[in-house]
Every structure is written in C-alpha cells, then in structure tokens.
Write a protein that holds these residues in place. Sequence first.
Motif, PDB file in Angstrom:
ATOM      1  N   ARG B 264      -6.258  36.538 -22.043  1.00 40.71           N
ATOM      2  CA  ARG B 264      -7.206  37.591 -22.425  1.00 40.71           C
ATOM      3  C   ARG B 264      -6.714  38.318 -23.670  1.00 40.71           C
ATOM      4  O   ARG B 264      -7.486  38.608 -24.584  1.00 40.71           O
ATOM      5  CB  ARG B 264      -7.346  38.578 -21.269  1.00 40.71           C
ATOM      6  CG  ARG B 264      -8.385  39.641 -21.491  1.00 40.71           C
ATOM      7  CD  ARG B 264      -8.367  40.629 -20.300  1.00 40.71           C
ATOM      8  NE  ARG B 264      -9.532  41.488 -20.309  1.00 40.71           N
ATOM      9  CZ  ARG B 264      -9.657  42.561 -21.076  1.00 40.71           C
ATOM     10  NH1 ARG B 264      -8.707  42.867 -21.922  1.00 40.71           N
ATOM     11  NH2 ARG B 264     -10.772  43.302 -21.016  1.00 40.71           N
ATOM     12  N   GLN B 265      -5.406  38.564 -23.702  1.00 39.76           N
ATOM     13  CA  GLN B 265      -4.832  39.262 -24.863  1.00 39.76           C
ATOM     14  C   GLN B 265      -5.072  38.463 -26.140  1.00 39.76           C
ATOM     15  O   GLN B 265      -5.438  39.002 -27.185  1.00 39.76           O
ATOM     16  CB  GLN B 265      -3.329  39.412 -24.605  1.00 39.76           C
ATOM     17  CG  GLN B 265      -2.589  40.255 -25.621  1.00 39.76           C
ATOM     18  CD  GLN B 265      -1.099  40.216 -25.329  1.00 39.76           C
ATOM     19  OE1 GLN B 265      -0.675  40.345 -24.171  1.00 39.76           O
ATOM     20  NE2 GLN B 265      -0.296  40.017 -26.343  1.00 39.76           N
ATOM     21  N   LEU B 266      -4.882  37.139 -26.057  1.00 40.02           N
ATOM     22  CA  LEU B 266      -5.108  36.291 -27.234  1.00 40.02           C
ATOM     23  C   LEU B 266      -6.590  36.267 -27.593  1.00 40.02           C
ATOM     24  O   LEU B 266      -6.963  36.270 -28.778  1.00 40.02           O
ATOM     25  CB  LEU B 266      -4.636  34.867 -26.956  1.00 40.02           C
ATOM     26  CG  LEU B 266      -3.118  34.668 -26.961  1.00 40.02           C
ATOM     27  CD1 LEU B 266      -2.777  33.320 -26.379  1.00 40.02           C
ATOM     28  CD2 LEU B 266      -2.573  34.768 -28.385  1.00 40.02           C
ATOM     29  N   GLN B 304     -10.002  20.937 -28.834  1.00 35.58           N
ATOM     30  CA  GLN B 304     -10.952  21.835 -29.502  1.00 35.58           C
ATOM     31  C   GLN B 304     -10.227  23.035 -30.098  1.00 35.58           C
ATOM     32  O   GLN B 304     -10.547  23.495 -31.191  1.00 35.58           O
ATOM     33  CB  GLN B 304     -11.999  22.297 -28.479  1.00 35.58           C
ATOM     34  CG  GLN B 304     -13.041  23.258 -29.009  1.00 35.58           C
ATOM     35  CD  GLN B 304     -14.087  22.564 -29.857  1.00 35.58           C
ATOM     36  OE1 GLN B 304     -14.086  21.355 -29.997  1.00 35.58           O
ATOM     37  NE2 GLN B 304     -14.990  23.322 -30.417  1.00 35.58           N
ATOM     38  N   LEU B 305      -9.243  23.530 -29.342  1.00 35.36           N
ATOM     39  CA  LEU B 305      -8.503  24.696 -29.830  1.00 35.36           C
ATOM     40  C   LEU B 305      -7.543  24.317 -30.954  1.00 35.36           C
ATOM     41  O   LEU B 305      -7.288  25.092 -31.857  1.00 35.36           O
ATOM     42  CB  LEU B 305      -7.705  25.342 -28.681  1.00 35.36           C
ATOM     43  CG  LEU B 305      -8.526  26.179 -27.696  1.00 35.36           C
ATOM     44  CD1 LEU B 305      -7.663  26.562 -26.504  1.00 35.36           C
ATOM     45  CD2 LEU B 305      -9.062  27.425 -28.373  1.00 35.36           C
ATOM     46  N   TYR B 320      -7.080  27.710 -35.254  1.00 37.40           N
ATOM     47  CA  TYR B 320      -6.051  28.728 -35.076  1.00 37.40           C
ATOM     48  C   TYR B 320      -4.692  28.078 -34.874  1.00 37.40           C
ATOM     49  O   TYR B 320      -4.581  27.025 -34.276  1.00 37.40           O
ATOM     50  CB  TYR B 320      -6.379  29.596 -33.856  1.00 37.40           C
ATOM     51  CG  TYR B 320      -7.642  30.395 -34.037  1.00 37.40           C
ATOM     52  CD1 TYR B 320      -8.853  29.977 -33.480  1.00 37.40           C
ATOM     53  CD2 TYR B 320      -7.638  31.573 -34.786  1.00 37.40           C
ATOM     54  CE1 TYR B 320     -10.002  30.710 -33.663  1.00 37.40           C
ATOM     55  CE2 TYR B 320      -8.789  32.300 -34.966  1.00 37.40           C
ATOM     56  CZ  TYR B 320      -9.969  31.875 -34.401  1.00 37.40           C
ATOM     57  OH  TYR B 320     -11.116  32.596 -34.584  1.00 37.40           O
ATOM     58  N   ASP B 321      -3.673  28.734 -35.339  1.00 37.67           N
ATOM     59  CA  ASP B 321      -2.317  28.187 -35.195  1.00 37.67           C
ATOM     60  C   ASP B 321      -1.740  28.655 -33.867  1.00 37.67           C
ATOM     61  O   ASP B 321      -0.976  29.605 -33.807  1.00 37.67           O
ATOM     62  CB  ASP B 321      -1.463  28.691 -36.382  1.00 37.67           C
ATOM     63  CG  ASP B 321      -0.088  28.057 -36.363  1.00 37.67           C
ATOM     64  OD1 ASP B 321       0.830  28.641 -36.971  1.00 37.67           O
ATOM     65  OD2 ASP B 321       0.062  26.990 -35.740  1.00 37.67           O
ATOM     66  N   ASN B 325       1.619  26.771 -25.158  1.00 36.07           N
ATOM     67  CA  ASN B 325       1.501  27.762 -24.090  1.00 36.07           C
ATOM     68  C   ASN B 325       0.344  28.705 -24.334  1.00 36.07           C
ATOM     69  O   ASN B 325      -0.373  29.091 -23.399  1.00 36.07           O
ATOM     70  CB  ASN B 325       2.795  28.581 -24.011  1.00 36.07           C
ATOM     71  CG  ASN B 325       3.802  27.896 -23.122  1.00 36.07           C
ATOM     72  OD1 ASN B 325       3.489  26.900 -22.511  1.00 36.07           O
ATOM     73  ND2 ASN B 325       4.982  28.431 -23.075  1.00 36.07           N
ATOM     74  N   SER B 326       0.162  29.094 -25.597  1.00 33.27           N
ATOM     75  CA  SER B 326      -0.927  30.013 -25.908  1.00 33.27           C
ATOM     76  C   SER B 326      -2.267  29.354 -25.594  1.00 33.27           C
ATOM     77  O   SER B 326      -3.156  29.992 -25.018  1.00 33.27           O
ATOM     78  CB  SER B 326      -0.877  30.416 -27.384  1.00 33.27           C
ATOM     79  OG  SER B 326       0.377  30.927 -27.689  1.00 33.27           O
TER      80      SER B 326
END
Lengths: 427, 462, 151
Positions: B264-266, B304-305, B320-321, B325-326
Amino acid sequence: MNPIRDAWQSVFRRDPLSTDKGKSELVFLNVWLHIHPAKVKKENLKVKHTFYLGFITFFLFIILVTTGVALMFYYRPHPPQAYQDMKDLQFVVYLGNFLRNMHRWSAHGMVICVFLHMCRVFYTGSYKRPRQFNWVIGVVLFLLTLGLSFTGYLLPWDQLAFWAITVGTNIGSYAPLVGGRIRELLLGGHTVGEAALLRFYVLHVAVLPSVVTLLTMVHFWRVRKDGGLSRPVWKLKEEKPAQLVTIGAPEPVAVLAAGPASKDKTYGLMEVVTGKPIFETVSMEEEEDTIFSYPYAFFREGIALLVTVASVMAVSIFFKAPLEELANPAKTPNPAKAPWYFLGLQELVSHSALLGGVVVPGLIVLVLLAIPYIDPNPSRRPADRKWAIRAFTLFVVVNIILIVIGTMFRGPGWALVPPWVHIAGGE
Amino acid sequence: MERRLPQFFFALSLIVLALMLGAVWQAASPAWKTYQQEFHRLEAAGEPNAAAKSDVLNADLVIKQDLLPGLQRVDRCTTCHLGAEDPTMKNAPQPFTYHANLGPHVPAKFGCTVCHGGQGLATDKQNAHGMVPFWQEPLLAKDYIRASCGRCHKEGEVPDVPELTEGRRLFETQGCRGCHKLNGVGGTIGPDLTEEGAIRRFPEWLEKHFLDPNTVSRNSPMPNFHFTKAQARALTFYMLSLTSEQMGSYYSSVRLIPSAGYGRQLFVEKNCIACHSIGGVGAKGGPDLLGLTKQHSSGWLDEQLVNPQTVYPGSIMPAYDLDTNSRKAILIFMASATAEDAQAILSQRAKALTPRDAAIEAGKQSFARFGCVGCHGLELQGGVPNPNSQGGEVPSLLHASDDYTEEEVIKIIQNGKVPPVENARGPAAPLYMPSWKSVLTDEDIHRIADYLWSLQKKKESW
Amino acid sequence: MKRRSIVSWGSAGLVALCSGISVSLAAVLRFLTPSVFYEPPQDFKIGNPADFSFGPPTFLADQKIFVFRDREKGFAVANAVCTHLGCTVGYFQSDEQFHCPCHGSVFSADGKVQHGPAPRPLEWFEVTVARDGQLRVDKDHIVPASYRLMV
C-alpha cells in the motif's frame, strides 16, 4: 698476546691456505665442507663424465628453497587470496616477479636435471656394486622431486593449477583399493578446494623438503663412503698390482688392512699431512694422482653453481612464468592438461586408465628401483653393456615422445592436432 | 638405579604408551557421538521392520555441518540437534525436538546461530551454546529470539515482531543519534551502535541499560529517558538486530518482507491512483485493478510491473524501477485492496504546505532525526544532567531568542559549543554541542533554526 | 644383570614398541583424514517430488547431478561428473546420452560407457524420501543403475 688476533683465531681455527695443512683443514675442520674429501683424483672432476648434473640439481634445490622462503613472506595458502598474492608478487612486491620466475624455472630445471642425472648414472654404470642402494635413494629423490613440483603447481590457484591438479589426482585415484583413499587424504575432501590447497602447501613447504633434505644427506654421505664421485674407470690404464705401503709406522710392518687396497679412495689423507702416525694401507700411485679439493674441486663446483644461477636468472629475466585466470571449478578448460612431466602419463591414461595410469607407471617405478639388483653385469664399460644402454635409451626416448605428444599434439577433446595450431594449456 | 635401568626404561615406555592410548581414547569419544547414538535409537523405534531398524542403528556417527559462505558462518548444531527437520520428532526430548515453523529458514541455507546465537563452530554443549568466556554471542533466551529477524529483515515490518518496528521508531524519534552513531551518521559522545547486534548480544544488560543507564554503566553521561518496560524491550530488540554483517545477495535481497502494508505504501508513493481505480474509485487512465490477481498469473502481473511494454506494446504505463520484493508487496496489496482502500488513499493525499510551513516541518524532522531531542528534549525543554557545566544541565531552547539572534544560533549549530564549566578545576562537562557543518547542509541548519524560532516562548512582558 | 631376565624384558619391550608404533601410525592416518569438509555437503535435500518433471532429466548445477523421473518406475539420480578426469558431462536429448567435453567420453542413458577413455560408468546416487517429505540425495551411497525410488 693480541686479543683481537686471539678472538679471530677462536673463530677461524685453521692454518693459512698457503699451506697443505691449511688446504686440508679448510675441508675437514669445516662443518659445511667436510662432506668433501680433502683430496680428490683428477678423474673425479671430469665434466664430460658427470656433466656435474648432481651438483646442478642440488644447486637448483638450494635456489628453490631460498626463493621459496622469500615467496612465503607474501603468499597465503587460502583461495582466493592465494591468487591475489600471486598478482601482488608480480606487480607490487620488490623483485617479486623475478623471484617467482626464478622459483618456477628452477623447478622445471630441477625436474629435467634430476632426470638427466639419473640417465647419466645409468649410462656410466655408477649404480653397480657397492652403490646399489644409493641408486634406490636417488630414484626416491626423483619421485620426491616430482611430488614437490606437483604440490607446488597448485599454489598459484589459477585455472592452469586447478585443472592440472584435478587431472593429476584423478589419475592417482585409479590405483586399486587405495586410490580413492589416497586422493581423499591428498585433497582433504572430495574435490580440489581450500583443504587441498592447504595440504599441498604444507607438503610443498615443510614435509617434502624435509624428506628431500634428509635423503639428500644420506645420498651424499653414501657417495663419499662408496668412493667419491663417479670416474670413467674403464678409461684408466690397467693398474699394476698395488705396491702397498704402510704409512707412519716406524719400520716396515705387515699389512694391517683387512682387505686389498681399494681402487677408490675411501678416506681422506689428512693423516698424512698432520704427521701423526697412523696405520693405513694405500697404493702409492693413488697418492700421486690426487689433488687438493681446495682449490680445484671447489673452483669447479663454484663454476657449476654460477652457471646454474646465471642460467636461471637469465631465463627469469626474459621469460615470464605463466599465470592464467582465477581458478574456476565450474569452467573446465578444453583440453585440461596435467603438468608437462605428467603429460606422458596423461597420454597413456587417455588410452587406458588402469593400464596407463596405474600399471605402466607402477611397473616403471618398480623396475627403476630394481635396476641395480637385476643387472648381473659387473662391468661399467659401455662396450660391455650394449643391451642395458639400448633398453634404457628406448625408455627415455619413449617417455620424451609421449610427453611431446601430450604437450604439442593434443588439443580440445584430446584430439590429435598438429602443433602449429594454437593450443591452450601445457607448460 | 644403574642395575635397574632397563626395567626403569621399560616402565617409562609403558607409561608413554598408556598416555598415547589415553589421548587417542579421549579424541575418539566426544559427547556428540553419545547424542547421535541416542537419536538413532529413537529413530529405530519408529522404523517398521528389523532391516530398517538395524540400518538406522548402525549408521555412521559423523559431525554434521552447515557451511554458509553467504553468512560467513559454519554451524554444527545439527550434529546433536538431529530432529530439527523431522516432523515425527515433535514430542522427542531435547536436543532432538522438531523445530516447527521454519518456513524458508532451513538449516542448510541459514544454519542456526544467525537466529539463536551460540557458537556454531563448537561440537560440545556448553561451548556450542556459547555460555563460555570470550564468546560474545550466547544462546538467546526464547523470549528474544525474534529480535534476530531484524538482522536480515532490516526494513519494513516483520510479521509477529512489532517490537522491531517500535524499537526503530523510538530510536529515530528519541534522539539517540545525537550521541550514538549508526551506519555512519550520529554523534560521538556514546559508542557507535552499528555493530551492537553483533558484538554485545546480552538482552538482560540492554534492557536494564534502557530502563536506567547508570545501573549497568557507572557514571554514564546517557540520561535516563524513563522508558516503560515495553519500550525498553522494543529498543532491546532493535539493538539485537543491529549488524552490518556482509551477507550474500540471497540474504540481503529480503531486507524487506513483502507485505500488504508495504504494498500500500508503494501504491501511494508511485501514485498508481493517478491512472488506476479500484472497484470504480480512482482514475480512468488504466484498467480497474479489483480482482486482477485472480484473473492473471503472478508471473504475468510481475512482468507487467517490470516492463508494461512487453505485455501491452504501446502502453502509457511507465516502467518503474521496482525490485522483486517491492513488486511482490504491491501484488499482495492488490490481492486484498477494495474500493474503500482507494477512497482512503484519495483522501489522504497530503495537503499542500506553505513554503514556510514546509521548512519548519523539515526542520522538525531533522531535529528529531539527527538526535537533537536526545539532549534538548522532545519539547526543547532541556534538563538533561551535565555535571560541572554552568547550570548543571543542558539548557532549554525555548528561550534561546532571549540571548541569541537566529544567525548566532545557526553559527552555534554549525561550529558547536563547549559549555562553560562551573568549577575550573573540576573535570570537563561530559555533554557538549557538537559541530554539525560536516553532517548537515546549510539549508538543513537554516530550517532547524526556523523550527526553533517557531517555538520560541515570547518574553513575558512586565 | 642375568641374561635370562633381559631376554624376557626385551620381547615385552618389543611388543610394547610395536603396539606404540601401530597406534601412532593409525592415529596419524586418522589425523590426516578430514572430519568435516569445507565443500557443499554430500548429503542434501533437493526439493519436493512434485517439483520435478518427467522426461529429460533435471540438471542441478550446484550439486552436479541429474534427476530422472519416470512415470512407472520413479526417481533416479545420476552423477554429472565424468569418471575419466572429473569434467562435467552434459545430457543431450537428441541422442539421449551423456557427452563429456574434455576427452570425448560418451555414456548411455543408464550411465554405461559407450565410447571414449572413461574407465567406469557414471555413478548413481541413493535417493530417499526424508522425514519432511522432501527428496534426499546421498552422494556417499552409490547404488546400481537399476535403483529407482517410487514415491
């Protein structure tokens, strides 16, 4: 009483070298030199007879020990620091590159010279009675020299080292029953790794040099006790029956010696020059044929030493010892070759592992050791030993051919390729 | 004596022989062999037939070793703790008991000592448990073992170990950095804490130290922060986790455990709500994300990410880089995200601050982060004892404007200040204002000064 | 000193000397034999049976083994280290054989030497099911080529 002169003479106790007594005392009062006889025969010094190969091998060993200890100050026997230390020796240590080259080229030189020395001893029949066991000690020293070269080969921890030792220890494991166990003891594990490097290092710097030193002492001692350096006795004029003289007795007395006067000198003549009365039986001709070790023998020895040192230095200045990339167990070079002195063996093994790796080398070693005991011919004259000489020459030539094939004619997959095609490995 | 020399010699030789045999016998019968034999008997009892039983009973007795080059450790605990991965040994007595809930933390990859402490190299009980002099990492009491999670999982939350997060938060807000360096940043009045979790793993000492430093560290200049027992415990957990151990990439790749919270934070950080909606709430630039994790495989979503172009050529979604884990965390969040979450995110968008407010806020953050609160107090009240300084304690900053201009205060922050002593012949005061110009930028220092000035108490008018 | 007593002391001394020497020799050999290895372990787990595919074998590079899984007969694990001089062999599906890049040895799918200087067939290692359900390979236990583990 001059205290300085007294002090000096408490250290250097012999007579001046201008006197015969002084020349003798230089030898038998000196702990480093007293293995020599005080006087030698001229034939003991013939270059074309021995080529001084024994001396050269010994001097190479001295060079190896000296340069080896120097290298020990900068080498850590743990992968991967070992490789890094080799680079440090090459790039940052003062004279590091030179010392490392000296060490490597002397090592190859010693293997070659000890082999040539063995050939020479065979060709001059110098292993015959009473020198049989000294030949055996010599063969053991030869094997130990190969062992020293092999254990040292791993220490740079580059691809050349790692795979040569992998191949070499695998060949060793073919020995029946004990082969696997010997390999495990040598490697301290199942594969060539940090335990193997440490064990090879300990063998190379401590265990094997100590055994070589001890056996060399016995080897030299026996040479002296067996009558000194080899001479081409078959070329000497036939000796008249010995005119026996007892030296030092106040009047002619019966011969006291236990046996006939020996043709070879078995002990020094220091008794003659001290003037002390002893009871010796020697042939008068022998007396006249001898010359003082100082300066004649030592001068020649010194030349042999200088030639050895100069050659090694020259080669070390102009030719760089190899260092390939860091050892990588995951990447096998193709072909993976053992050190050059084992390439003949590897060539044999490529045809049959058991025969080539165990039977043939085992037989060779056993026959070599047994030569003095299976040779019934007492004569040292080459004309009397044609078949022995032919057999040995065949052995030497086959060995050289096998090594040449393994070095220059084997490429990737161990396929035969002509030597002008670039082949990696081999050294 | 002369007459009996041969007998004497013989007797001595027998003594030497006996000693030799004694040494060999001692080397051949270590305690771990007994443990292994006992375990084999336990195992054999569970085998169905006689052949299997005898196989087990006659198994070799060997030292078992977990070689962990990535953690620079060697652990031999499983030499005795043979049932650790054997579920049938749930009710076996120690040292053979089964270790439940290992998850991915199997001994072959992690050993045991990185969590439990102890001396992995040893092969007897007392030495292996580390209860010996000169070993700084004894077995951790059961209560504290989870502090070790923080040795690898250094960021974010660790499930079931709230003490780590709380400890970290307390460290950052209570001003510890004012006196203690951590990872290169901080003061030099107290010891560097970067390796605290590696060199002094004694939880009882640490807790007592937090409750009152002077009880364990005589004449310590560290003030008593009057922490509660729970706070001391949280800080102890945090201390135990502090190491700069060089770990292989496998271990350092999970510094942050992917969780819905982190996801959620990301999601907020990367502003996904600017193009996407969840359950209809949000923007219309890209597809709705509700239930997406059920429609597509995790591999497809991950791709996709990583690079949206490979999945949808021509897509306007940026690449996005994000590390593995992210990305995992975002997908975990998306699996349970609802329209309510989207609504909450939309309304939590930070209100714009005036430049002055922003500067004061930044100054406040720096004031806490660099440890100023440690000496000057959370409310700038001062009061920390400073023996032999004039006034005997760290001064309050609430009246700084009475004695200094803002420019002078900025100079003091830049260059530091040694407090004047009360008694010239006494020892120097232990606490002093360090120089911050090599740590803080000029802008930082200005913002701190702005923050201080915003809190100045007006001089009481007579 | 009476001669007789010397003789009996002498032989007792000789026995003591021989036993001393043999104990020393045995102790030295045991000393040189390593008790632990600074290498990847010989006995290790490779994962759950369900993770392995049928058909061509799975190659595990770190442990240098091939894991075969047969629908009827079950699991078998082969050594990927050539028996000639220790290079890593590769499995080629085109001819279902193992080929060694170093000196050209070729092994059939059951490990037997077809061609080349390799002296012995490839070894097969014991594979069992551990107590937690994972497959466990033990390189110290060699099994015949016909060994299979049915799970």
